[in-house]
Scaffold this motif. Structure first.
Motif, mmCIF file in Angstrom:
data_model
loop_
_atom_site.group_PDB
_atom_site.id
_atom_site.type_symbol
_atom_site.label_atom_id
_atom_site.label_comp_id
_atom_site.label_asym_id
_atom_site.label_seq_id
_atom_site.Cartn_x
_atom_site.Cartn_y
_atom_site.Cartn_z
ATOM 1 N N ALA A 28 0.830 -1.211 0.000
ATOM 2 C CA ALA A 28 0.000 0.000 0.000
ATOM 3 C C ALA A 28 0.861 1.257 0.000
ATOM 4 O O ALA A 28 0.556 2.231 -0.688
ATOM 5 C CB ALA A 28 -0.939 -0.004 1.208
ATOM 6 N N ALA A 29 1.943 1.240 0.758
ATOM 7 C CA ALA A 29 2.813 2.422 0.851
ATOM 8 C C ALA A 29 3.466 2.755 -0.485
ATOM 9 O O ALA A 29 3.743 3.927 -0.769
ATOM 10 C CB ALA A 29 3.885 2.192 1.919
ATOM 11 N N LEU A 30 3.682 1.750 -1.328
ATOM 12 C CA LEU A 30 4.339 1.976 -2.617
ATOM 13 C C LEU A 30 3.368 2.329 -3.735
ATOM 14 O O LEU A 30 3.795 2.784 -4.796
ATOM 15 C CB LEU A 30 5.148 0.738 -3.019
ATOM 16 N N ALA A 31 2.090 2.105 -3.534
ATOM 17 C CA ALA A 31 1.087 2.376 -4.565
ATOM 18 C C ALA A 31 0.537 3.785 -4.416
ATOM 19 O O ALA A 31 0.529 4.344 -3.324
ATOM 20 C CB ALA A 31 -0.043 1.361 -4.460
ATOM 21 N N GLY A 32 0.066 4.337 -5.492
ATOM 22 C CA GLY A 32 -0.563 5.654 -5.448
ATOM 23 C C GLY A 32 -2.056 5.551 -5.693
ATOM 24 O O GLY A 32 -2.543 4.537 -6.201
ATOM 25 N N PRO A 33 -2.799 6.586 -5.327
ATOM 26 C CA PRO A 33 -4.242 6.608 -5.600
ATOM 27 C C PRO A 33 -4.507 6.478 -7.102
ATOM 28 O O PRO A 33 -3.673 6.854 -7.925
ATOM 29 C CB PRO A 33 -4.685 7.981 -5.090
ATOM 30 N N PHE A 34 -5.678 5.957 -7.433
ATOM 31 C CA PHE A 34 -6.063 5.810 -8.830
ATOM 32 C C PHE A 34 -7.580 5.834 -8.942
ATOM 33 O O PHE A 34 -8.298 5.721 -7.956
ATOM 34 C CB PHE A 34 -5.494 4.522 -9.441
ATOM 35 N N ARG A 35 -8.049 5.988 -10.141
ATOM 36 C CA ARG A 35 -9.480 6.063 -10.422
ATOM 37 C C ARG A 35 -9.999 4.709 -10.902
ATOM 38 O O ARG A 35 -9.342 4.021 -11.675
ATOM 39 C CB ARG A 35 -9.723 7.117 -11.496
ATOM 40 N N VAL A 36 -11.196 4.344 -10.418
ATOM 41 C CA VAL A 36 -11.891 3.150 -10.870
ATOM 42 C C VAL A 36 -13.211 3.583 -11.493
ATOM 43 O O VAL A 36 -13.907 4.431 -10.939
ATOM 44 C CB VAL A 36 -12.166 2.172 -9.700
ATOM 45 N N CYS A 37 -13.523 3.018 -12.634
ATOM 46 C CA CYS A 37 -14.843 3.198 -13.239
ATOM 47 C C CYS A 37 -15.449 1.814 -13.412
ATOM 48 O O CYS A 37 -14.837 0.936 -14.031
ATOM 49 C CB CYS A 37 -14.743 3.908 -14.583
ATOM 50 N N LEU A 38 -16.620 1.627 -12.810
ATOM 51 C CA LEU A 38 -17.396 0.398 -12.981
ATOM 52 C C LEU A 38 -18.402 0.676 -14.081
ATOM 53 O O LEU A 38 -19.131 1.669 -14.022
ATOM 54 C CB LEU A 38 -18.131 0.037 -11.690
ATOM 55 N N GLN A 39 -18.424 -0.190 -15.098
ATOM 56 C CA GLN A 39 -19.313 0.070 -16.222
ATOM 57 C C GLN A 39 -19.764 -1.239 -16.870
ATOM 58 O O GLN A 39 -18.932 -2.064 -17.260
ATOM 59 C CB GLN A 39 -18.617 0.934 -17.259
ATOM 60 N N GLY A 40 -21.066 -1.401 -16.970
ATOM 61 C CA GLY A 40 -21.627 -2.572 -17.619
ATOM 62 C C GLY A 40 -21.448 -3.827 -16.785
ATOM 63 O O GLY A 40 -20.803 -3.818 -15.744
ATOM 64 N N THR A 41 -22.074 -4.896 -17.252
ATOM 65 C CA THR A 41 -22.037 -6.157 -16.511
ATOM 66 C C THR A 41 -21.261 -7.224 -17.264
ATOM 67 O O THR A 41 -21.048 -7.127 -18.469
ATOM 68 C CB THR A 41 -23.467 -6.681 -16.254
#
Length: 185
Positions: free
Chosen positions: A73-86
Motif C-alpha cells: 500500500a505504501a508503494l502504490a498511489g491513488p487511482f481512479r476506478v470506473c465500474l461500467q456494464g455487466t
C-alpha cells in the motif's frame, strides 16, 4: 472453516487465518450497490459490503502478511476506478458482476504485488478485477442482474485498501485501512 474465528488447522497442525485485501466502495455509491446486491443476490449478499477483491486466501503468519500488505500500500498511489456494464463468469462460476473499465491495470498491479511474498499462492483462474452483484443464485436472478445493470456506470477514486480478517462471529471484519502511498487511516 473449522473454528468460528476464521482459523483452521492446515498441514502439520499449523493454524491458518483467513485474510482478504479489498477496495471498498465509498458512499453514496456503496448504498446503491448494496441495494442491487440485495435485489439480485439476496440478504446474504447485501451483508457483505460492495468491494473489489485484490487478494484473498489464508496465512499462517498474520503479522508478516499484514506487514507485506502495508508495504504494498505504501508503494502504490491513488487511482481512479470506473465500474461500467455487466459481465459474468458463467458457466465456469455462477457470478454476475460490474466490470472494472478504468483502473484495471492498477488493480492488477496491486494484486500481483500482494501475491509476492507471504500472500503468494497458486490461482485457479487469472485475476479479473470486478465487483460482484449476484453469486450462486437462481439463473433468472442472474440474468436479470446482467440485463438490468448493463448500462450502469459509476466511478470513484481509490485512495486506500482494506485488510480484512474473520472476527469471532465468523464475519469478515476490517482490521486495517491502509492509505495508498503512506499512512494508515
Amino acid at each position: 472453516m473449522a473454528s468460528g474465528a476464521g482459523e483452521e488447522t492446515g498441514t502439520g497442525g499449523v493454524e491458518s487465518t483467513a485474510l482478504g485485501v479489498v477496495i471498498e466502495v465509498p458512499s453514496p455509491l456503496r448504498e446503491s450497490l448494496r441495494a442491487w446486491r440485495c435485489t439480485y443476490g439476496g440478504e446474504a449478499a447485501a451483508r457483505v459490503e460492495p468491494h473489489i477483491t485484490l487478494v484473498s486466501g489464508s496465512t499462517t503468519d498474520w503479522d508478516a502478511a499484514a506487514a507485506h500488505v502495508r508495504a504494498v500500500a505504501a508503494l502504490a498511489g491513488p487511482f481512479r476506478v470506473c465500474l461500467q456494464g455487466t459481465g459474468t463468469f458463467r458457466p465456469v462460476a455462477p457470478v454476475v458482476f460490474l466490470n472494472v473499465r478504468e483502473g484495471t491495470e492498477a488493480c492488477t498491479a496491486l494484486h500481483d504485488s500482494l501475491l509476492r511474498g507471504p500472500l503468494g499462492h497458486d490461482l485457479s483462474h487469472a485475476y479479473h478485477p470486478h465487483l460482484t452483484i449476484a453469486h450462486e443464485v437462481a439463473d433468472a436472478l442472474m440474468d436479470s442482474a446482467q440485463e438490468d445493470l448493463r448500462d450502469e456506470s459509476m466511478g470513484f477514486t481509490v485512495s486506500s485498501i482494506g485488510l480484512f480478517g474473520i472476527d469471532e462471529a465468523g464475519q469478515w471484519s476490517l482490521r486495517e485501512e491502509l492509505e495508498l502511498g503512506g499512512a494508515e487511516k
